[in-house]
Motif scaffolding. Sequence first.
Motif, PDB file in Angstrom:
ATOM      1  N   PHE A 272      28.785   4.525   6.916  1.00  0.00           N
ATOM      2  CA  PHE A 272      29.840   5.443   6.486  1.00  0.00           C
ATOM      3  C   PHE A 272      30.678   5.902   7.672  1.00  0.00           C
ATOM      4  CE2 PHE A 272      30.900  10.018   6.303  1.00  0.00           C
ATOM      5  CZ  PHE A 272      31.939   9.957   5.397  1.00  0.00           C
ATOM      6  N   ALA A 273      30.014   6.277   8.764  1.00  0.00           N
ATOM      7  CA  ALA A 273      30.733   6.765   9.939  1.00  0.00           C
ATOM      8  C   ALA A 273      31.673   5.699  10.495  1.00  0.00           C
ATOM      9  CB  ALA A 273      29.743   7.212  11.014  1.00  0.00           C
ATOM     10  N   LYS A 274      31.220   4.435  10.481  1.00  0.00           N
ATOM     11  CA  LYS A 274      32.072   3.341  10.957  1.00  0.00           C
ATOM     12  C   LYS A 274      33.297   3.176  10.058  1.00  0.00           C
ATOM     13  CE  LYS A 274      28.575   0.520  13.309  1.00  0.00           C
ATOM     14  NZ  LYS A 274      27.826  -0.768  13.311  1.00  0.00           N
ATOM     15  N   ALA A 275      33.073   3.251   8.745  1.00  0.00           N
ATOM     16  CA  ALA A 275      34.177   3.104   7.798  1.00  0.00           C
ATOM     17  C   ALA A 275      35.165   4.267   7.938  1.00  0.00           C
ATOM     18  CB  ALA A 275      33.652   3.031   6.371  1.00  0.00           C
ATOM     19  N   PHE A 276      34.637   5.474   8.111  1.00  0.00           N
ATOM     20  CA  PHE A 276      35.505   6.650   8.234  1.00  0.00           C
ATOM     21  C   PHE A 276      36.327   6.569   9.515  1.00  0.00           C
ATOM     22  CE2 PHE A 276      36.723  11.000   9.031  1.00  0.00           C
ATOM     23  CZ  PHE A 276      36.964  11.512   7.766  1.00  0.00           C
TER      24      PHE A 276
ATOM     25  N   PRO B 232      46.507  19.008  16.573  1.00  0.00           N
ATOM     26  CA  PRO B 232      46.805  18.246  15.367  1.00  0.00           C
ATOM     27  C   PRO B 232      45.931  17.000  15.283  1.00  0.00           C
ATOM     28  CG  PRO B 232      48.812  18.863  16.528  1.00  0.00           C
ATOM     29  CD  PRO B 232      47.680  19.183  17.439  1.00  0.00           C
ATOM     30  N   LEU B 233      45.597  16.648  14.074  1.00  0.00           N
ATOM     31  CA  LEU B 233      44.807  15.427  13.870  1.00  0.00           C
ATOM     32  C   LEU B 233      45.678  14.190  14.077  1.00  0.00           C
ATOM     33  CD1 LEU B 233      42.797  16.381  10.698  1.00  0.00           C
ATOM     34  CD2 LEU B 233      41.895  16.068  12.979  1.00  0.00           C
ATOM     35  N   PRO B 234      45.082  13.101  14.508  1.00  0.00           N
ATOM     36  CA  PRO B 234      45.864  11.869  14.608  1.00  0.00           C
ATOM     37  C   PRO B 234      46.297  11.397  13.231  1.00  0.00           C
ATOM     38  CG  PRO B 234      43.536  11.427  14.954  1.00  0.00           C
ATOM     39  CD  PRO B 234      43.687  12.918  14.916  1.00  0.00           C
ATOM     40  N   ALA B 235      47.480  10.819  13.124  1.00  0.00           N
ATOM     41  CA  ALA B 235      47.962  10.310  11.841  1.00  0.00           C
ATOM     42  C   ALA B 235      47.135   9.132  11.412  1.00  0.00           C
ATOM     43  CB  ALA B 235      49.438   9.912  11.969  1.00  0.00           C
TER      44      ALA B 235
ATOM     45  N   ARG C 238      40.246   6.715   9.570  1.00  0.00           N
ATOM     46  CA  ARG C 238      40.861   7.958  10.046  1.00  0.00           C
ATOM     47  C   ARG C 238      41.008   8.035  11.558  1.00  0.00           C
ATOM     48  NH1 ARG C 238      42.181  11.993   5.907  1.00  0.00           N
ATOM     49  NH2 ARG C 238      41.722  10.818   4.032  1.00  0.00           N
ATOM     50  N   LYS C 239      40.501   7.045  12.270  1.00  0.00           N
ATOM     51  CA  LYS C 239      40.593   7.005  13.731  1.00  0.00           C
ATOM     52  C   LYS C 239      39.855   8.164  14.397  1.00  0.00           C
ATOM     53  CE  LYS C 239      43.391   3.620  12.931  1.00  0.00           C
ATOM     54  NZ  LYS C 239      42.848   2.249  12.889  1.00  0.00           N
ATOM     55  N   ILE C 240      38.841   8.678  13.725  1.00  0.00           N
ATOM     56  CA  ILE C 240      38.063   9.789  14.251  1.00  0.00           C
ATOM     57  C   ILE C 240      36.715   9.806  13.529  1.00  0.00           C
ATOM     58  CG2 ILE C 240      38.997  11.443  12.567  1.00  0.00           C
ATOM     59  CD1 ILE C 240      38.924  13.557  14.775  1.00  0.00           C
ATOM     60  N   ALA C 241      35.656  10.227  14.219  1.00  0.00           N
ATOM     61  CA  ALA C 241      34.322  10.301  13.603  1.00  0.00           C
ATOM     62  C   ALA C 241      34.276  11.440  12.593  1.00  0.00           C
ATOM     63  CB  ALA C 241      33.273  10.502  14.680  1.00  0.00           C
ATOM     64  N   PRO C 242      33.406  11.340  11.564  1.00  0.00           N
ATOM     65  CA  PRO C 242      33.340  12.395  10.539  1.00  0.00           C
ATOM     66  C   PRO C 242      33.074  13.790  11.101  1.00  0.00           C
ATOM     67  CG  PRO C 242      32.132  10.462   9.820  1.00  0.00           C
ATOM     68  CD  PRO C 242      32.526  10.200  11.229  1.00  0.00           C
ATOM     69  N   GLY C 243      32.115  13.896  12.016  1.00  0.00           N
ATOM     70  CA  GLY C 243      31.793  15.201  12.586  1.00  0.00           C
ATOM     71  C   GLY C 243      32.962  15.793  13.359  1.00  0.00           C
ATOM     72  N   ALA C 244      33.647  14.954  14.123  1.00  0.00           N
ATOM     73  CA  ALA C 244      34.801  15.422  14.893  1.00  0.00           C
ATOM     74  C   ALA C 244      35.944  15.809  13.963  1.00  0.00           C
ATOM     75  CB  ALA C 244      35.251  14.341  15.873  1.00  0.00           C
ATOM     76  N   TYR C 245      36.092  15.051  12.882  1.00  0.00           N
ATOM     77  CA  TYR C 245      37.128  15.378  11.887  1.00  0.00           C
ATOM     78  C   TYR C 245      36.871  16.762  11.301  1.00  0.00           C
ATOM     79  CZ  TYR C 245      39.761  15.195   7.489  1.00  0.00           C
ATOM     80  OH  TYR C 245      40.609  15.487   6.449  1.00  0.00           O
ATOM     81  N   ARG C 246      35.630  17.019  10.910  1.00  0.00           N
ATOM     82  CA  ARG C 246      35.289  18.331  10.338  1.00  0.00           C
ATOM     83  C   ARG C 246      35.557  19.446  11.347  1.00  0.00           C
ATOM     84  NH1 ARG C 246      29.534  18.879   7.652  1.00  0.00           N
ATOM     85  NH2 ARG C 246      30.698  18.856   5.673  1.00  0.00           N
TER      86      ARG C 246
END
Length: 322
Positions: free
Chosen positions: A289-293, A318-321, A297-305
Amino acid sequence: MDVLSNVFEVTNLSADVLGAREFVAPWGVLIEPMDRPVLHVVSRGGAWLGRPGSDPVRLNAGDMVLLSDGEAHALASDREMRNLEPFVVAIARAQNQVVMPREGKVDSATEPTVLHSAAYQFAKEGPHPLLSLLPPVIRIPAAQVAADNDLKLVVQLFTSEGARRDFGHQRVLPRLADALLVYTLRTWLREQPEGSYGWFGALRDRQIGKALSLIHERPQDPWTVEGLARSVAMSRAAFAKRFAELVSEPPLAYVTRWRMDLAAKMLRESREPVAKIARKVGYVSETAFAKAFRRRRKIAPGAYRYQRRQRGSGTGAPLPAQ
């Protein structure tokens, strides 16, 4: 499953009503790029709509226009669009919802224009995957609005509520604006040729529309192209070809994108462990899942959260587009 409503819910559709104002000629306003859709309804008078690189378009009383890409545009009483001022400045100097000419005499021969405007916000980073499929400008003429009883009713409620500003209007207006966006898209889509405009057109296709509904209803299922084809009574090859033609991406690519959108919403709005979220969107392995995310999204799930929470508190970058 109502697929369109599901998408808007997951991407957190919300409306900001920009106001109902009467503009006295000569007038002209510039709406800066907003990176989100903007809708205008002309309830009285008329206006010229101008966009960079395009000829001005005349809007008459009863017309409505959706600018799906949120790019800069201008509205004015004259085609030449002289002496434009920022929209927010014009709104700020209005008195009793009336915007008088910034300079010069009132043009008494030109009927004042009443505009009702709204902008739409989504939680999704970058261009919205659905609205990016739409033409930049969708104009619904007054005659078409009048011929569609449902759209006409929503427009009447939206404009009358915006003009009246009775108690509770701040609660009611954004919801009417949400409804107006959906009815506008319905009205516009009915006029388009079968098979056009990708995902929106696919909703009207009996078999592909059903497949989309299944994906949205059960995103955690171990979907395969063969399984989806069988569920809508099509051969694998015919289904894969038609799905890609209508939706503009292969079936499993769509499944993955939708799973990542769902996961992003859960990461933003819940404190559930990443592993649990992964299972909810169809991944047995948190690593997969983390690889797919990250790929999406160009960012790991934990970092995104973390970044979304920091951004919400006003301290994050700002988050990367996408």
